[in-house]
Write an enzyme that holds these catalytic residues in place. Sequence first.
Site, PDB file in Angstrom:
ATOM      1  CB  ALA A 167     -12.424   1.285   1.625  1.00 37.31           C
ATOM      2  CG  HIS A 168      -7.688  -0.008   0.298  1.00 42.48           C
ATOM      3  ND1 HIS A 168      -6.719  -0.053   1.265  1.00 42.48           N
ATOM      4  CD2 HIS A 168      -8.468  -1.085   0.519  1.00 42.48           C
ATOM      5  CE1 HIS A 168      -6.903  -1.119   2.017  1.00 42.48           C
ATOM      6  NE2 HIS A 168      -7.960  -1.764   1.584  1.00 42.48           N
ATOM      7  CG  ASN A 169      -7.412  -1.669  -4.293  1.00 38.54           C
ATOM      8  OD1 ASN A 169      -6.785  -1.528  -3.244  1.00 38.54           O
ATOM      9  ND2 ASN A 169      -6.834  -1.693  -5.474  1.00 38.54           N
ATOM     10  CG  HIS A 207      -2.529   2.191   0.506  1.00 36.60           C
ATOM     11  ND1 HIS A 207      -2.088   1.517   1.630  1.00 36.60           N
ATOM     12  CD2 HIS A 207      -3.871   2.000   0.457  1.00 36.60           C
ATOM     13  CE1 HIS A 207      -3.125   0.956   2.231  1.00 36.60           C
ATOM     14  NE2 HIS A 207      -4.216   1.227   1.538  1.00 36.60           N
TER      15      HIS A 207
END
Length: 315
Positions: A236-238, A195
């Site tokens: 969560a990511h993005n 990440h």
Amino acid sequence: MPARVETLSITHDDLLSFAKARGIQPFGGATGPFTWVEPLNLAGPADIAFCRFDGEEGLALIRACKAGAVFVPRTIAADLPQDGPLYLPCEHPRLEILHLLKAHWRESHWDDFDPAQNPLIHPTARIAPDARIGPFTMIGPGVTIGPRTRIGSNCHIERAGIGADCIVANSVTIGRYGFGYEDDPVTGETMQFPHIGGVVIGDRVEIGSSTCVDRGSIGDTVIGDDCKIDNLVHVAHNVRMGRRCKVIALAIIGGSVTLGEGAWIAPAAAVRDWRKVGAGAVVGLGAIVTKDVPEGETVVGNPAKPLPKTVHRYK
């Protein structure tokens, strides 16, 4: 914006050597050097990107991309121009990006803390003079915190830029790794996806206790101005939240979800990855969103469906 605290420098020869070792036959015109890895829609000529989609969807995304080098599905390589960016056709583009980053990217270290300091603030962090940080909180390399923002106790914040007049309650985690893994079909190994992104938080944002906001895998997680996030929420990511979104306790917002301005996510709702919730839309209590939600619509249930509207009996 979160400060980028590492560098990535990959020459054209580096990329060709990597491709040869991985059994990839590149074609195209770009010659680098390449300085970062970005999402397809954000990449520029000095960036490397990847496309996980094939067919017409993948071709449309790749044709609109401005990256200097792109890992693409082998199934659509024949439909790409020979004189475009450097194309790297492969079976699993995301897996190849993982291996590339594993070879060329190293995360910044936390070695410069003064162990006697409380809270623990990395010397490269930039914190406004009137911001306030609670005890037993860790602020990592390159973090920026804007004026009048208040951070509670027992928080862990890294790879994040936080705006002005924000409130972050106790025991909040911002900017740690998200849940992203790839299975290598050759070795059988399950590997964590690096990440390299960050978290961008606007002004006047409030984040409740024990909430987790993951940093982007490639690109950033973005929370717009005036968003309010309750306790025990997972972002969560993005994820990209527009302005004035409200996300209530126990909600889960999956990876790469987009929330339009003023969207409302009720308690214990879950929005699966890559979905879009339109501006002003409402996701009801405990709803499980598996499809995009149009602007202004209310959805409920599992799977989430539009809430029937009352029809006037004279119409």
